[in-house]
Design an enzyme around this catalytic site. Structure first.
Site, PDB file in Angstrom:
ATOM      1  N   SER A 145      18.285 -89.484  36.288  1.00 54.90           N
ATOM      2  CA  SER A 145      19.287 -90.539  36.212  1.00 54.90           C
ATOM      3  C   SER A 145      18.694 -91.808  35.586  1.00 54.90           C
ATOM      4  CB  SER A 145      19.877 -90.782  37.602  1.00 54.90           C
ATOM      5  OG  SER A 145      21.065 -91.531  37.537  1.00 54.90           O
ATOM      6  N   ASP A 221      28.529 -83.013  37.940  1.00 52.27           N
ATOM      7  CA  ASP A 221      27.969 -84.337  38.225  1.00 52.27           C
ATOM      8  C   ASP A 221      29.089 -85.374  38.230  1.00 52.27           C
ATOM      9  OD1 ASP A 221      26.649 -86.893  37.993  1.00 52.27           O
ATOM     10  OD2 ASP A 221      24.875 -85.853  37.248  1.00 52.27           O
ATOM     11  N   HIS A 254      24.818 -84.371  40.992  1.00 53.83           N
ATOM     12  CA  HIS A 254      23.788 -85.358  40.670  1.00 53.83           C
ATOM     13  C   HIS A 254      22.653 -85.393  41.696  1.00 53.83           C
ATOM     14  CE1 HIS A 254      22.772 -88.733  38.033  1.00 53.83           C
ATOM     15  NE2 HIS A 254      22.475 -89.483  39.079  1.00 53.83           N
TER      16      HIS A 254
END
Length: 276
Positions: A145, A221, A254
């Site tokens: 991320s 995600d 995620h």
């Protein structure tokens, strides 16, 4: 430098250290996994950069990476995601301030006094690690991320510094998405040229070193469409002839469940380059 955690793990040691950072002007913690092979001499090292809200703890406790690092004889170093301490500037919300350093060198007040995570990860931390631990200067870098953004930017900005790079669900075009726009406006001001030096999709168009990039992205995600948009990097890379291997993974989100599912493949990817 003070060791604050020391645990046996897959024949090696998972440690955490605290040290005074001259670059950041505060005390910092970082984790280091030393595989059993480090007892016999220096081993290559993978630097892992974590995402928003994280510290040096998330990856070492959730990813299950130590097993694979031990198999391949690779050390893993995990810095914190921002400067810390009572005198360090902070903000309301999870996406700016402590835990959200975005791996840039801030130029705007009040952030510029401490938020220089780019220089910390690129220079100060590796110099410390290579001086104090049985690791070589064969380096790889990866992250998740915000940390995936950091890994890509560092690899693209520092040709010859890393032998391989990968990322999980990275923020590939921070100049164009809300997370990045908020952070860059605060840390770097309104000059979009300053933003571009920390934007992987911009950097890859003129990268001197065409280091292959491995990216895994979960199709489920929750941040995919608004914040991540990996196709922006892939399109820019294809136009520049830069090898980017984007793997869209059905069903994955995620979380660290996603990272744990594919971290073994990423470490194998790095091991091949580090030992070539």
């Amino acid at each position: 430098m003070e060791r604050i955690e020391h645990r046996a793990c897959f024949g090696g040691w998972q440690d955490v250290y605290r040290h005074r950072s001259a670059v950041l002007g505060c005390d910092m913690s970082f984790a280091i996994y030393l595989p059993p092979q480090a007892q016999d001499g220096p081993v290559p090292v993978l630097y892992w950069l974590s995402g928003l809200t994280c510290s040096e703890q998330n990856f070492i406790t959730k990813a299950g990476a130590q097993r694979y690092a031990a198999e391949h004889g690779i050390a893993i170093v995990c810095p914190d995601t921002s400067p810390r301490g009572d005198g360090v500037a902070d903000a309301d919300g999870y996406d700016l301030g402590k835990g959200a350093g975005f791996y840039v060198n801030a130029t705007q007040a009040p952030w510029a006094a401490h938020y220089r995570m780019f220089d910390y990860v690129a220079d100060e931390l590796p110099a410390l690690v290579e001086a104090q631990f049985p690791v070589s200067d064969a380096r790889a870098i990866s992250g998740h991320s915000m940390g995936g953004h950091g890994a890509l930017v560092l690899a693209l900005s520092k040709p010859g510094r890393y032998r391989s790079v990968s990322a999980f669900a990275p923020i590939v075009a921070p100049s164009l998405v809300p997370w990045g726009q908020k952070a860059f406006a605060a840390y770097l001001g309104d000059d979009r040229a300053a933003w571009a030096q920390y934007d992987a999709s911009a950097l890859i168009t003129a990268a001197v070193e065409k280091l292959p990039v491995l990216i895994d992205q979960g199709e489920a995600d929750e941040f995919l469409e608004v914040e991540l948009q990996p196709w922006r990097l892939k399109d820019a890379a294809d136009a520049a002839g830069h090898p980017v291997y984007l793997r869209m993974q059905p069903g994955y989100d995620h979380s660290y469940y996603f990272i744990a599912s594919f971290i073994g493949e990423h470490i194998a990817h790095h091991a091949a380059a580090l030992k070539a």
